[in-house]
Design an enzyme around this catalytic site. Structure first.
Site, short mmCIF file in Angstrom:
data_model
loop_
_atom_site.label_atom_id
_atom_site.label_comp_id
_atom_site.label_asym_id
_atom_site.label_seq_id
_atom_site.Cartn_x
_atom_site.Cartn_y
_atom_site.Cartn_z
N HIS A 155 1.29 -1.20 0.32
CA HIS A 155 -0.26 -0.35 -0.52
C HIS A 155 0.91 1.31 -0.14
CE1 HIS A 155 -3.70 2.49 1.17
NE2 HIS A 155 -3.18 2.86 1.38
N GLU A 156 1.70 1.09 0.88
CA GLU A 156 2.65 2.56 0.91
C GLU A 156 3.49 2.28 -0.03
OE1 GLU A 156 2.29 4.77 2.87
OE2 GLU A 156 0.22 3.26 4.28
#
Length: 357
Positions: free
Chosen positions: A21-22
């Site tokens: 996600h990051e």
């Protein structure tokens, strides 16, 4: 021992989903020329840190989050490469990229699971139970394939089970028969058919058997992978709807602790290591897509909340010909973050209590 190993695997996969996600935010920020100050996996106390170029890469103790700290993300710094100074379309791409990567990770996990199966089950009526003649009289036939149930598109056998299970006695059906779609409005399922279970108890069923096996060709594997991903998205919306309507309560929520425990139990109860790994992967695929959807909800402190404020800011500028003061967004995001952390604590305590009892 197996339970502990699957717990560790679940924690590792959680960390992977956070990293993915990051990385979506990080990659698009770097690609679009935005300065990234820190890329962190995990929250809380710092465990490891390495600086490369202008960015600190860090690993933190608590595997419950992570972040990609961009220059000027929360306040104006005057740096032309800051997030605040970017065009709205760049901000949108950066903000949505995290959820996009989670959805992609979920797709890959589902594909890995489905690559190991030899057949899929289509939602086709294969037989009627004794005493279900009333269904035939209303127009259903063996070989009919469920196309939609109460407006919900049906792709797989599990879809039919889910939406028939949530339906009442009268159901709006669309049936695929010989390439044509037939509509049955207010189809009457009120006359239930008794069925004797293996333990001797009696259940009352709708009177149909469905599920037609088809070979898992490459095309069908890709097709059903996409269908399963769509189903995961629908399950998130159904769960949110149940929470809003009160059908489900706070006790039904699970955070990272509860999910890890569930994954560990499911993996340990599998009949073989291979089956256990596939079970864990399947659950984590659902979680990955869940994260993708939840992060896009217009809730302060989440990516969706920031996208919402991005849209509000554009509308405000169009209407009033001036920029919306970013301090309002910061205040609301801070309040939203505090509430979100509070909810996570409550859910974590609930998870621990459920495990303990």
């Amino acid at each position: 021992m197996q339970y502990v190993l699957y717990i560790l695997l679940a924690i590792l996969l959680f960390g992977l989903l956070i990293a993915v996600h990051e990385f979506g935010h990080f990659f698009t920020a770097k690609l679009l020329g935005v300065k990234v100050n820190e890329f962190s996996i995990g929250m809380g106390p710092l465990l490891l840190r390495q600086t490369k170029g202008e960015t600190d890469y860090s690993l933190r103790l608590l595997p419950i989050g992570g972040y990609c700290a961009m220059e000027g993300e929360d306040e104006a710094t005057g740096d032309p490469r800051s997030f605040e100074c970017q065009a709205p379309w760049k901000k949108f791409i950066i903000l949505v990229a995290g959820s996009g990567m989670n959805f992609l990770a979920g797709l890959v996990m589902i594909l890995l699971v489905f690559s190991q199966v030899s057949y899929f089950s289509l939602p086709v009526i294969t037989e009627f139970m004794d005493g279900a003649e009333h269904l035939v009289e209303q127009g259903l036939q063996e070989g009919d394939q469920f196309y939609s149930i109460n407006g919900h598109r049906i792709y797989m056998m599990s879809d039919a089970s889910l939406f028939l299970g949530r339906a009442g006695d009268t159901v709006d059906l669309k049936i695929l028969r010989d390439g044509e779609i037939l509509t049955f409005e207010d189809f009457d399922f009120s006359a239930k058919v008794p069925y004797t279970n293996e333990d001797g108890t009696v259940s009352y069923m709708r009177g149909i058997y469905y599920g037609q096996a088809v070979e898992a060709t490459l095309w069908r594997t890709l097709q059903f992978t996409w269908y399963q991903a769509i189903d995961c998205v629908r399950l998130v919306w159904i769960s949110l709807g149940d929470l809003i309507t009160g059908t489900a309560g706070l006790s039904d929520l699970s955070g990272p602790i509860g999910i890890v425990d569930t994954v560990g139990s499911m993996g340990a109860s599998a009949s073989s290591t291979a089956e256990g790994l596939l079970t864990v992967l399947n659950v984590m695929a659902l979680i990955a897509i869940n994260l993708a959807v939840m992060n896009l909800l217009p809730i302060p402190a989440l990516d969706g909340g920031r996208i919402f404020f991005l849209i509000v800011g554009l509308l405000y500028r169009l209407i009033f010909r001036r920029k919306l003061n970013p301090k309002y967004e910061r205040w609301i995001n801070m309040a939203g973050f505090a509430l979100l952390m509070g909810l996570m604590v409550v859910v974590a305590v609930s998870d621990v209590l459920k495990i303990a009892t």
